[in-house]
Design a protein around this motif. Structure first.
Motif, short mmCIF file in Angstrom:
data_model
loop_
_atom_site.label_atom_id
_atom_site.label_comp_id
_atom_site.label_asym_id
_atom_site.label_seq_id
_atom_site.Cartn_x
_atom_site.Cartn_y
_atom_site.Cartn_z
N UNK A 161 0.99 -1.09 -0.12
CA UNK A 161 0.11 -0.06 -0.15
C UNK A 161 1.09 1.31 0.08
N UNK A 162 0.79 1.96 -1.05
CA UNK A 162 1.91 3.03 -0.90
C UNK A 162 1.39 4.43 -0.39
N UNK A 163 1.85 5.40 -0.47
CA UNK A 163 1.94 6.51 0.24
C UNK A 163 0.83 7.52 -0.31
N UNK A 164 0.10 8.01 0.78
CA UNK A 164 -1.14 9.28 -0.14
C UNK A 164 -0.12 10.39 -0.48
N UNK A 170 -3.57 21.08 -6.42
CA UNK A 170 -4.17 22.22 -5.79
C UNK A 170 -3.18 22.65 -4.75
N UNK A 171 -2.03 22.10 -4.45
CA UNK A 171 -0.92 22.61 -3.53
C UNK A 171 -0.20 23.66 -3.79
N UNK A 172 -0.28 24.65 -3.19
CA UNK A 172 0.44 25.98 -3.21
C UNK A 172 1.26 26.42 -2.06
N UNK A 173 2.48 27.05 -2.49
CA UNK A 173 3.47 27.34 -1.38
C UNK A 173 2.73 28.56 -0.55
N UNK A 218 -6.15 14.16 -6.00
CA UNK A 218 -7.30 15.38 -5.72
C UNK A 218 -7.52 15.68 -4.31
N UNK A 219 -6.80 14.86 -3.46
CA UNK A 219 -7.05 15.09 -2.02
C UNK A 219 -5.54 15.50 -1.30
N UNK A 225 -10.95 18.69 0.04
CA UNK A 225 -10.99 17.79 1.12
C UNK A 225 -9.64 16.81 1.12
N UNK A 226 -8.85 17.57 1.97
CA UNK A 226 -7.55 16.84 2.19
C UNK A 226 -7.34 15.53 2.69
#
Length: 266
Positions: A161-164, A170-173, A218-219, A225-226
């Motif tokens: 089971x790999x990593x989330x 959508x990730x921004x600094x 997308x999470x 919805x992180x």
């Protein structure tokens, strides 16, 4: 399909153990009673032996003690019918580099008052680069883990089971991800290399593979919805959390992926 009552052994690092997800069952291991192994066991009525441990490397699964805990493979025996494995990130210092980079950037913010050169020196103390050999070593270690499990539990179903995903479209600094626009792609590169190591290990060993990394694109942090947390220096007593780790929704999502995989494949 795994029968109810079957022995299920969960191996892995913090992305399986669930530090920060209540209730905490083992403080030293950072092991939650609502991590994905517990949720899988609950959904399928399995007899769970959870030896996941925050900070574990693949060596801690194979041969090395961690604190007072024996190598995690010691928990696998002939009666074991299901094993899940989420490990390898700590071999690459994946989350560690993310944390250090975020901390250094936070410390560098006041340094900009003294000069850009000082700030850049602080930020440069973290390296995000890994050579191909590092990812290959993770893949080889995962293959060895699968091989050792089959020796101890020939009937077992083995699921990598790999990593989330932490950094997604959508990730921004910003404050909860204090990396700049040049550093964020390096974290993505690390994550992609880790995901490839899992895929390579599954192909070489014949183990099942659940790609939580794909399902969670997308999470990621910054999404509506992180499934993982961002960065915080606030103590948990004051409302802080464990940075860059699965949250409750993330653990539930991974459990759903594993359960669905087991129910739809033989």
């Amino acid at each position: 399909m795994i029968s109810p009552g079957s022995r299920y052994v969960a191996l892995g690092s913090s992305f399986a153990a669930g530090p920060g997800v209540k209730p905490l069952l083992d403080r030293a291991a950072g092991r939650s009673g609502r991590n994905y192994p517990h949720l899988v066991a609950e959904a399928l009525s399995l007899d769970l032996v959870d030896v996941t441990y925050s900070g574990a490397t693949t060596a801690n699964i194979l041969t090395d003690r961690q604190d007072q805990a024996p190598p995690q493979l010691d928990a696998v025996g002939p009666e074991t019918e299901l094993v899940t494995i989420t490990a390898g990130g700590n071999d690459l210092e994946y989350v560690g580099a993310f944390l250090r980079g975020s901390l250094m950037n936070t410390l560098a913010l006041p340094a900009t008052v003294l000069g850009r050169r000082v700030a850049n020196r602080i930020r440069a103390r973290v390296s995000y680069l890994r050579d191909d050999a590092a990812y290959e070593a993770v893949a080889n270690s995962l293959v060895e883990i699968v091989t050792r499990i089959r020796e101890s539990a020939p009937r077992s179903r083995i699921v990598l089971v790999d990593y989330l995903t932490l950094v997604g479209p959508g990730t921004r600094a910003r404050l909860d991800v204090p990396l700049n626009e040049e550093q964020l792609p390096s974290i993505v590169f690390l994550a992609d290399g880790l995901a490839r190591a899992f895929s390579t290990a599954a192909a070489k060993s014949g183990a099942d593979l659940v790609t939580a990394s794909v399902a969670s694109q997308d999470h990621a942090i910054g999404s509506a919805e992180p499934w993982t947390t961002g960065f915080s220096l606030r103590p948990r007593a004051l409302g802080g959390f464990v940075p860059y780790h699965p949250n409750e929704a993330g653990m539930a999502a991974v459990a759903d992926l594993v359960v669905a995989h087991l129910r739809t494949t033989d």
